[in-house]
Structure formats: C-alpha cells, structure tokens
Design a protein around this motif. Structure first.
Motif, mmCIF file in Angstrom:
data_model
loop_
_atom_site.group_PDB
_atom_site.id
_atom_site.type_symbol
_atom_site.label_atom_id
_atom_site.label_comp_id
_atom_site.label_asym_id
_atom_site.label_seq_id
_atom_site.Cartn_x
_atom_site.Cartn_y
_atom_site.Cartn_z
ATOM 1 N N VAL A 26 0.831 -1.208 0.000
ATOM 2 C CA VAL A 26 0.000 0.000 0.000
ATOM 3 C C VAL A 26 0.866 1.258 0.000
ATOM 4 C CG1 VAL A 26 -1.598 1.365 1.396
ATOM 5 C CG2 VAL A 26 -2.036 -1.073 1.014
ATOM 6 N N VAL A 27 1.938 1.254 0.791
ATOM 7 C CA VAL A 27 2.808 2.432 0.831
ATOM 8 C C VAL A 27 3.481 2.652 -0.523
ATOM 9 C CG1 VAL A 27 4.854 3.467 1.879
ATOM 10 C CG2 VAL A 27 3.161 2.328 3.314
ATOM 11 N N LYS A 28 3.870 1.587 -1.188
ATOM 12 C CA LYS A 28 4.448 1.731 -2.533
ATOM 13 C C LYS A 28 3.443 2.373 -3.479
ATOM 14 C CE LYS A 28 7.931 -1.958 -2.702
ATOM 15 N NZ LYS A 28 8.329 -3.235 -3.357
ATOM 16 N N GLU A 29 2.183 1.952 -3.380
ATOM 17 C CA GLU A 29 1.143 2.529 -4.234
ATOM 18 C C GLU A 29 0.976 4.023 -3.953
ATOM 19 O OE1 GLU A 29 -2.292 0.198 -3.360
ATOM 20 O OE2 GLU A 29 -1.583 -1.571 -4.458
ATOM 21 N N LEU A 30 0.965 4.388 -2.675
ATOM 22 C CA LEU A 30 0.832 5.796 -2.305
ATOM 23 C C LEU A 30 2.046 6.600 -2.774
ATOM 24 C CD1 LEU A 30 -0.568 5.345 1.316
ATOM 25 C CD2 LEU A 30 -1.834 6.245 -0.644
ATOM 26 N N ASN A 31 3.243 6.051 -2.538
ATOM 27 C CA ASN A 31 4.461 6.748 -2.948
ATOM 28 C C ASN A 31 4.498 6.996 -4.452
ATOM 29 O OD1 ASN A 31 6.916 5.281 -0.587
ATOM 30 N ND2 ASN A 31 5.268 6.770 -0.292
ATOM 31 N N SER A 32 3.943 6.063 -5.219
ATOM 32 C CA SER A 32 3.937 6.208 -6.676
ATOM 33 C C SER A 32 3.092 7.398 -7.118
ATOM 34 C CB SER A 32 3.425 4.929 -7.342
ATOM 35 O OG SER A 32 2.026 4.758 -7.128
ATOM 36 N N LYS A 33 2.191 7.854 -6.229
ATOM 37 C CA LYS A 33 1.340 9.018 -6.506
ATOM 38 C C LYS A 33 1.904 10.295 -5.884
ATOM 39 C CE LYS A 33 -2.803 6.083 -6.485
ATOM 40 N NZ LYS A 33 -4.094 5.802 -5.815
ATOM 41 N N GLY A 34 3.086 10.184 -5.290
ATOM 42 C CA GLY A 34 3.689 11.341 -4.650
ATOM 43 C C GLY A 34 3.207 11.574 -3.241
ATOM 44 N N ILE A 35 2.585 10.551 -2.635
ATOM 45 C CA ILE A 35 2.029 10.651 -1.290
ATOM 46 C C ILE A 35 2.939 9.909 -0.315
ATOM 47 C CG2 ILE A 35 0.052 10.030 0.163
ATOM 48 C CD1 ILE A 35 -1.670 10.199 -2.413
ATOM 49 N N ILE A 36 3.225 10.526 0.834
ATOM 50 C CA ILE A 36 4.056 9.886 1.849
ATOM 51 C C ILE A 36 3.159 9.160 2.858
ATOM 52 C CG2 ILE A 36 6.058 11.385 1.579
ATOM 53 C CD1 ILE A 36 5.019 13.171 3.754
ATOM 54 N N ALA A 37 3.775 8.433 3.784
ATOM 55 C CA ALA A 37 2.975 7.578 4.668
ATOM 56 C C ALA A 37 3.569 7.509 6.066
ATOM 57 C CB ALA A 37 2.874 6.169 4.085
ATOM 58 N N HIS B 131 13.076 -1.121 1.080
ATOM 59 C CA HIS B 131 12.285 -0.797 -0.109
ATOM 60 C C HIS B 131 12.331 0.690 -0.462
ATOM 61 C CE1 HIS B 131 10.512 -4.824 -0.405
ATOM 62 N NE2 HIS B 131 10.415 -4.807 0.915
ATOM 63 N N LYS B 132 13.110 1.450 0.312
ATOM 64 C CA LYS B 132 13.245 2.892 0.075
ATOM 65 C C LYS B 132 11.880 3.585 0.036
ATOM 66 C CE LYS B 132 17.605 2.241 -0.073
ATOM 67 N NZ LYS B 132 18.413 2.571 1.150
ATOM 68 N N LEU B 133 11.044 3.247 1.007
ATOM 69 C CA LEU B 133 9.715 3.827 1.093
ATOM 70 C C LEU B 133 9.780 5.220 1.707
ATOM 71 C CD1 LEU B 133 7.728 0.753 2.494
ATOM 72 C CD2 LEU B 133 8.058 1.403 0.096
ATOM 73 N N LYS B 134 8.896 6.078 1.280
ATOM 74 C CA LYS B 134 8.760 7.389 1.910
ATOM 75 C C LYS B 134 7.714 7.264 3.004
ATOM 76 C CE LYS B 134 10.135 9.920 -2.229
ATOM 77 N NZ LYS B 134 9.740 10.905 -3.271
ATOM 78 N N ASN C 196 15.221 8.124 9.867
ATOM 79 C CA ASN C 196 13.761 8.040 9.860
ATOM 80 C C ASN C 196 13.203 8.613 11.159
ATOM 81 O OD1 ASN C 196 11.062 7.316 9.135
ATOM 82 N ND2 ASN C 196 11.847 5.549 8.000
ATOM 83 N N PHE C 197 11.913 8.436 11.375
ATOM 84 C CA PHE C 197 11.198 9.196 12.396
ATOM 85 C C PHE C 197 10.149 8.317 13.068
ATOM 86 C CE2 PHE C 197 7.688 12.045 13.600
ATOM 87 C CZ PHE C 197 8.358 13.083 14.246
ATOM 88 N N VAL C 198 9.927 8.547 14.369
ATOM 89 C CA VAL C 198 8.939 7.805 15.148
ATOM 90 C C VAL C 198 7.893 8.771 15.702
ATOM 91 C CG1 VAL C 198 8.539 6.318 17.148
ATOM 92 C CG2 VAL C 198 10.647 6.064 15.806
ATOM 93 N N ARG C 199 6.648 8.540 15.354
ATOM 94 C CA ARG C 199 5.541 9.351 15.884
ATOM 95 C C ARG C 199 4.882 8.586 17.036
ATOM 96 N NH1 ARG C 199 4.417 14.443 15.322
ATOM 97 N NH2 ARG C 199 4.615 14.303 13.048
ATOM 98 N N ILE C 200 4.741 9.246 18.171
ATOM 99 C CA ILE C 200 4.103 8.627 19.337
ATOM 100 C C ILE C 200 2.636 9.036 19.355
ATOM 101 C CG2 ILE C 200 4.118 8.427 21.847
ATOM 102 C CD1 ILE C 200 7.094 9.177 21.736
ATOM 103 N N ASP C 201 1.760 8.073 19.205
ATOM 104 C CA ASP C 201 0.321 8.343 19.192
ATOM 105 C C ASP C 201 -0.168 8.748 20.577
ATOM 106 O OD1 ASP C 201 -0.303 7.903 16.501
ATOM 107 O OD2 ASP C 201 -0.379 5.737 16.789
ATOM 108 N N MET C 202 -1.284 9.474 20.582
ATOM 109 C CA MET C 202 -1.954 9.815 21.829
ATOM 110 C C MET C 202 -3.217 8.979 21.923
ATOM 111 S SD MET C 202 -1.591 11.646 24.566
ATOM 112 C CE MET C 202 -0.440 12.963 24.129
#
Length: 303
Positions: A39-50, A82-85, A120-126
């Motif tokens: 799914v992330v590859k599909e989004l990245n192909s549209k210029g969308i990050i995840a 996979h060099k995902l964004k 890379n980066f880690v987001r901590i959910d609330m």
C-alpha cells in the motif's frame, strides 16, 4: 455522536467479525507487513508519503509488548530496504505504557535508535485521557536524547493548549488531530464548532512558534482554514504537512497532493484490526449504517 448513530455502531459491534471485516478492509492495508509495504508503494507512486502502524494497543504483558516492538523494528527495516517514503506511528500502550512507563520508554527508545540509523522518524500516538500524562512523560524523556521523535495532540481535550505551552515542549514535532476517544465533558469539548475552534487556535499557536505540524484532519472546513492561515503567515511548505487516514476522503487527499503540499497517509495493518475498525466506524457512522443495511436489506446495497 447522536443517539441513532451510536445505536447503529453498537449494533455493528454485535455482528460477527467476518461481516465487519468485509467493510473494514477500506481502512486497513491488510494483516501482514507485505500488505503494508504494498500500500505504501502505491501511495508513494502518486507522490504521497505515509506513516506505517502495526495495529495493537493496551498490551498487558511485557512479552507481548516486546514482540510488538520487534514487529516495528521489522517495519523500519522494510522501509529502508524498499526505500519507502514513510515513518512509523506507535501506540504507547502497545509498547507497555500501562505496564511500566520506564519500560515503555526503553521500548520506544530502541525504535528511535533504529529509526535514527535510517534517518527516519517515530511518531508517538496519543490514546485516551488515562494515558495522557504518562505519554507526555515518555515523549519528553525521549526528546532529551532523540530529535527524530514526535507526538500527537488532540484538539478536543481542554488541556491541550496548556500541554503545548509546557517549557519542555518547545520545538516539538506535532500531529494535530481532533481526537476520537470517548471522554467526559469535564475534560473534552463535545460540540463540532468548539472542537474546530480549538483546533485552529492550537494550530495558529504552533505555527507562530515555529513548530512543525502534521495537520491531521478530513474536515474540509479545517483544511481550508489551515490553507488561509498558511497563506497569511507566508509559510514555506517545509513547515507543515497534511495527514489523513488510509481509505478516508481520497478526493480531498488528492486535492491536497495536487496543490504540491505534503500529504501523509496513516497506513495501519496487522492482525489486531477489529478495535481500530470500530473506532473508524464511530468516527464515520455512515459506514456503520451501510453495514447494517447489508445485513437487513442486502438487495439495497450495491456490490
């Protein structure tokens, strides 16, 4: 949520999981890391990050929490391979917050260390309000050592403005959302307009103070107001991004993307999909009504 919508969602909770899963598929990538990567590859192909999320929360023993951490380490490895964004989002209770907050800190610190290795980066959910103080504690402690961590704040909580003004929250990286957990009126705004008003008040404060903000909303009104605010303040596109959930309001997602603004999609996957899906139904009772109609009036639901 009005009483009718609440009743519909409660009815859906009584249905077999297989029925709910059929309609919940729009909100989750699948049950495996392979599904998430696809799914992330599909989004990245549209210029969308995840941001990738391994579903699960409220872990009650350390072994289960350690296993969840290992799964996240695999996600970070896969993103790099996979060099995902994409970055990752983690729930503190999945990392053991309700067991011991120091243990939770150590768990997320290991993720932050691996993410740092990959730039890379880690987001901590609330999560719900019973965990808010401990979540801020863990985040602030992580922030002392790691610059690649961020936190989520919820506009419907009355305390949020005070939380972001805490001296130790200076320069924090935020995801600002409305909030979805059911909280008492004493601590949370309930009205649509008062939540919107607080969302915009918080957003303006953060942008004025130089914080990077993930503007996480599917509300067209808030998106438009955010654009007005960004234009008025003459902010560069490196100061913010928009964020949305997988499977929700894709036309709005594509409009933001076509404007050249960063749009990040929250991509959840994993075996613990049920609780997440029920929260999405609480947020969007129209889908719950669609499921109900499919049970009682199957011929009225298009295939």
């Amino acid at each position: 949520m009005n009483p009718i919508n609440r009743a519909i969602v409660e009815f859906v909770k009584l249905l077999p999981k297989a029925v709910v899963r059929k309609f919940a598929n729009r909100y989750i990538a699948g049950e495996s890391l392979v599904d998430g990567v696809r799914v992330v590859k599909e989004l990245n192909s549209k210029g969308i990050i995840a941001t990738m999320d391994v579903l699960g929360e409220s872990v009650t023993n350390k072994d289960e929490s350690v296993q969840a951490k290992k799964e996240y380490l695999e996600v970070l490895d896969a993103i790099e391979k996979h060099k995902l964004k994409s970055n990752i989002s983690v729930k503190p209770t999945q990392m053991g917050l309700n067991i011991d907050r120091e243990f939770c800190y150590e768990q997320i610190a290991e993720l932050a260390e691996r993410a740092k290795l990959y730039n890379n980066f880690v987001r901590i959910d609330m999560e719900d309000s019973s965990t808010t103080d401990d979540t801020f504690y863990v985040y602030r402690k992580l922030k002392e050592k790691y610059s690649n961590v961020g936190i989520v704040i919820q506009a419907y909580l009355k305390r949020t403005m005070d939380d972001i003004k805490h001296p130790e929250m200076k320069d924090a990286n935020y995801r600002l959302c409305k909030g979805i957990y059911i909280e008492p009126e004493e601590i949370a705004y309930k009205g649509k307009e008062e939540i919107r008003k607080n969302f915009l008040r918080i957003l303006e404060y953060l942008l004025d103070n130089g914080n990077y903000v993930g503007i996480a909303t599917h509300d067209d009104f808030l998106v438009n107001k955010a654009y007005e605010m960004i234009k008025e303040k003459k902010l560069g596109k490196d100061k913010y991004e928009f964020q949305m959930l997988y499977g929700v309001k894709e036309k709005l997602r594509d409009r933001i993307n076509s404007n050249g603004d960063a749009i990040r999609i929250y991509v959840p996957f994993g075996k613990h999909w049920y609780n997440y899906s029920i929260r999405r139904l609480q947020e969007n009772p129209t889908v719950a009504w669609y499921i109900t109609k499919s049970v009682f009036m199957p011929n009225t639901v298009s295939k």
